[in-house]
Scaffold this motif. Structure first.
Motif, mmCIF file in Angstrom:
data_model
loop_
_atom_site.group_PDB
_atom_site.id
_atom_site.type_symbol
_atom_site.label_atom_id
_atom_site.label_comp_id
_atom_site.label_asym_id
_atom_site.label_seq_id
_atom_site.Cartn_x
_atom_site.Cartn_y
_atom_site.Cartn_z
ATOM 1 N N PHE A 41 -5.811 -7.560 -7.626
ATOM 2 C CA PHE A 41 -5.262 -7.881 -8.930
ATOM 3 C C PHE A 41 -6.379 -7.810 -9.960
ATOM 4 C CE2 PHE A 41 -2.810 -10.125 -5.776
ATOM 5 C CZ PHE A 41 -1.500 -9.999 -6.197
ATOM 6 N N LEU A 42 -6.031 -7.514 -11.194
ATOM 7 C CA LEU A 42 -6.977 -7.675 -12.294
ATOM 8 C C LEU A 42 -6.648 -8.985 -12.983
ATOM 9 C CD1 LEU A 42 -7.402 -4.062 -13.697
ATOM 10 C CD2 LEU A 42 -8.977 -5.374 -12.311
ATOM 11 N N ASP A 43 -6.690 -9.060 -14.270
ATOM 12 C CA ASP A 43 -6.455 -10.307 -14.981
ATOM 13 C C ASP A 43 -4.992 -10.729 -15.020
ATOM 14 O OD1 ASP A 43 -9.142 -10.591 -15.527
ATOM 15 O OD2 ASP A 43 -9.010 -9.413 -17.363
ATOM 16 N N SER A 44 -4.106 -9.850 -14.641
ATOM 17 C CA SER A 44 -2.684 -10.168 -14.703
ATOM 18 C C SER A 44 -2.148 -10.417 -13.300
ATOM 19 C CB SER A 44 -1.923 -9.006 -15.348
ATOM 20 O OG SER A 44 -1.972 -7.876 -14.491
ATOM 21 N N GLU A 45 -0.875 -10.604 -13.198
ATOM 22 C CA GLU A 45 -0.246 -10.755 -11.893
ATOM 23 C C GLU A 45 0.160 -9.405 -11.308
ATOM 24 O OE1 GLU A 45 2.882 -13.637 -11.866
ATOM 25 O OE2 GLU A 45 1.666 -15.129 -12.876
ATOM 26 N N GLU A 46 -0.109 -8.345 -12.033
ATOM 27 C CA GLU A 46 0.237 -7.007 -11.571
ATOM 28 C C GLU A 46 -0.696 -6.562 -10.446
ATOM 29 O OE1 GLU A 46 0.827 -2.503 -13.384
ATOM 30 O OE2 GLU A 46 -0.016 -4.071 -14.646
ATOM 31 N N ILE A 47 -0.126 -6.027 -9.385
ATOM 32 C CA ILE A 47 -0.916 -5.501 -8.278
ATOM 33 C C ILE A 47 -1.486 -4.152 -8.710
ATOM 34 C CG2 ILE A 47 -0.857 -4.661 -5.901
ATOM 35 C CD1 ILE A 47 1.519 -6.599 -5.442
ATOM 36 N N VAL A 48 -2.808 -4.022 -8.652
ATOM 37 C CA VAL A 48 -3.426 -2.756 -9.043
ATOM 38 C C VAL A 48 -3.750 -1.880 -7.840
ATOM 39 C CG1 VAL A 48 -4.314 -3.651 -11.227
ATOM 40 C CG2 VAL A 48 -5.751 -3.724 -9.182
ATOM 41 N N ALA A 49 -3.820 -2.500 -6.659
ATOM 42 C CA ALA A 49 -4.062 -1.727 -5.439
ATOM 43 C C ALA A 49 -3.612 -2.549 -4.244
ATOM 44 C CB ALA A 49 -5.528 -1.357 -5.307
ATOM 45 N N ALA A 50 -3.295 -1.845 -3.177
ATOM 46 C CA ALA A 50 -2.941 -2.486 -1.921
ATOM 47 C C ALA A 50 -3.595 -1.695 -0.793
ATOM 48 C CB ALA A 50 -1.428 -2.533 -1.743
ATOM 49 N N PHE A 51 -3.992 -2.417 0.251
ATOM 50 C CA PHE A 51 -4.579 -1.738 1.401
ATOM 51 C C PHE A 51 -4.372 -2.578 2.651
ATOM 52 C CE2 PHE A 51 -7.921 -4.392 -0.279
ATOM 53 C CZ PHE A 51 -8.692 -4.806 0.800
ATOM 54 N N THR A 52 -4.514 -1.926 3.806
ATOM 55 C CA THR A 52 -4.386 -2.620 5.079
ATOM 56 C C THR A 52 -5.628 -2.360 5.917
ATOM 57 O OG1 THR A 52 -3.279 -0.774 6.215
ATOM 58 C CG2 THR A 52 -1.870 -2.365 5.053
ATOM 59 N N LEU A 53 -5.909 -3.298 6.796
ATOM 60 C CA LEU A 53 -7.016 -3.165 7.733
ATOM 61 C C LEU A 53 -6.508 -3.458 9.138
ATOM 62 C CD1 LEU A 53 -9.855 -5.116 5.859
ATOM 63 C CD2 LEU A 53 -9.490 -2.641 5.929
ATOM 64 N N MET A 54 -7.057 -2.725 10.095
ATOM 65 C CA MET A 54 -6.736 -2.979 11.492
ATOM 66 C C MET A 54 -7.923 -2.586 12.361
ATOM 67 S SD MET A 54 -3.927 0.079 11.762
ATOM 68 C CE MET A 54 -3.497 -0.075 13.451
ATOM 69 N N ASN A 55 -8.035 -3.230 13.511
ATOM 70 C CA ASN A 55 -9.095 -2.875 14.445
ATOM 71 C C ASN A 55 -8.851 -1.460 14.945
ATOM 72 O OD1 ASN A 55 -10.381 -5.400 14.366
ATOM 73 N ND2 ASN A 55 -8.871 -6.226 15.783
ATOM 74 N N ASP A 56 -9.938 -0.770 15.254
ATOM 75 C CA ASP A 56 -9.821 0.617 15.674
ATOM 76 C C ASP A 56 -11.014 0.961 16.551
ATOM 77 O OD1 ASP A 56 -8.717 3.165 15.776
ATOM 78 O OD2 ASP A 56 -9.405 3.768 13.789
ATOM 79 N N ALA A 57 -10.991 2.137 17.094
ATOM 80 C CA ALA A 57 -12.130 2.701 17.807
ATOM 81 C C ALA A 57 -12.152 4.189 17.519
ATOM 82 C CB ALA A 57 -12.017 2.450 19.306
ATOM 83 N N LEU A 58 -13.326 4.674 17.294
ATOM 84 C CA LEU A 58 -13.494 6.111 17.112
ATOM 85 C C LEU A 58 -13.720 6.682 18.501
ATOM 86 C CD1 LEU A 58 -15.323 7.486 14.111
ATOM 87 C CD2 LEU A 58 -15.589 8.656 16.274
ATOM 88 N N TYR A 84 -3.421 2.522 -12.732
ATOM 89 C CA TYR A 84 -4.846 2.213 -12.618
ATOM 90 C C TYR A 84 -5.631 3.257 -11.824
ATOM 91 C CZ TYR A 84 -3.565 -2.306 -14.495
ATOM 92 O OH TYR A 84 -3.101 -3.319 -15.308
ATOM 93 N N GLN A 85 -5.044 4.406 -11.566
ATOM 94 C CA GLN A 85 -5.739 5.424 -10.784
ATOM 95 C C GLN A 85 -6.887 6.042 -11.570
ATOM 96 O OE1 GLN A 85 -2.695 8.065 -9.231
ATOM 97 N NE2 GLN A 85 -1.918 6.471 -7.862
ATOM 98 N N SER A 86 -7.858 6.548 -10.831
ATOM 99 C CA SER A 86 -9.053 7.205 -11.386
ATOM 100 C C SER A 86 -9.911 6.262 -12.220
ATOM 101 C CB SER A 86 -8.666 8.439 -12.210
ATOM 102 O OG SER A 86 -7.993 9.366 -11.398
ATOM 103 N N LYS A 87 -9.904 4.981 -11.853
ATOM 104 C CA LYS A 87 -10.727 3.985 -12.545
ATOM 105 C C LYS A 87 -11.739 3.332 -11.588
ATOM 106 C CE LYS A 87 -7.186 2.898 -15.979
ATOM 107 N NZ LYS A 87 -7.652 3.815 -16.975
#
Length: 164
Positions: free
Chosen positions: A34-51, A98-101
């Motif tokens: 989030f930035l200063d507002s309640e608007e979501i500017v980005a979302a992402f997920t994380l998970m365990n992995d192995a290369l 908010y892309q390209s920022k």
């Protein structure tokens, strides 16, 4: 998440309809920026992995690529391993407003910095399964990711990694 849109149908559908169940089933963890507002500017997920490296030829290519990025004394250690612990950024989308920022790059840097210092479990790489389009591949390449293999060059996604 119902109002979030990054402009990529697959990612928008995932964040709007599937992410909640994935979190509930402990398949991944989801985060919003989030930035200063309640608007979501980005979302992402994380998970365990192995290369995982599937053939001797791929391993030789992988080690050759690593020689460009790490000290020579580390190469032998990597060469003895058959798999490499990683954290996977499973989904990363920045709101169309908010892309390209630099927000996506800031998220990647946050994940890299966090897991480079995180000592609860081993983590040598960040992995992504990038959408196989010029914009996504360029974004990840600019942020230090390399393709893991050329076998997926015609697939919908490309497996990429970045050393921590």
């Amino acid at each position: 998440m119902s109002a979030f849109s990054c402009g990529v149908d697959e990612l928008d559908n995932f964040f709007q309809h599937e992410v909640e169940e994935c979190v509930r089933r402990r398949y991944l963890s989801a985060y919003c920026a989030f930035l200063d507002s309640e608007e979501i500017v980005a979302a992402f997920t994380l998970m365990n992995d192995a290369l995982m490296i599937s053939s001797q030829t791929e391993k030789e290519d992988f080690i050759d690529d690593l020689k460009l990025e790490v000290d020579a004394d580390i190469i032998e250690f990597f060469n003895r391993q058959s798999s490499y612990p990683a954290i996977n950024i499973g989904h990363l989308g920045t709101s169309v407003n908010y892309q390209s920022k630099g927000i996506g790059t800031a998220i990647i840097d946050l994940v890299a910095d966090t897991f480079a210092e995180y000592r609860q479990a081993g983590c040598q790489f960040i992995t992504v399964d990038a959408l196989n389009n010029p914009r996504s591949i360029k974004f990840y390449h600019t942020n230090g990711f390399c393709p893991q293999t050329s076998k997926d060059i015609s697939s919908a996604t490309r497996r990429m990694y970045r050393i921590l």
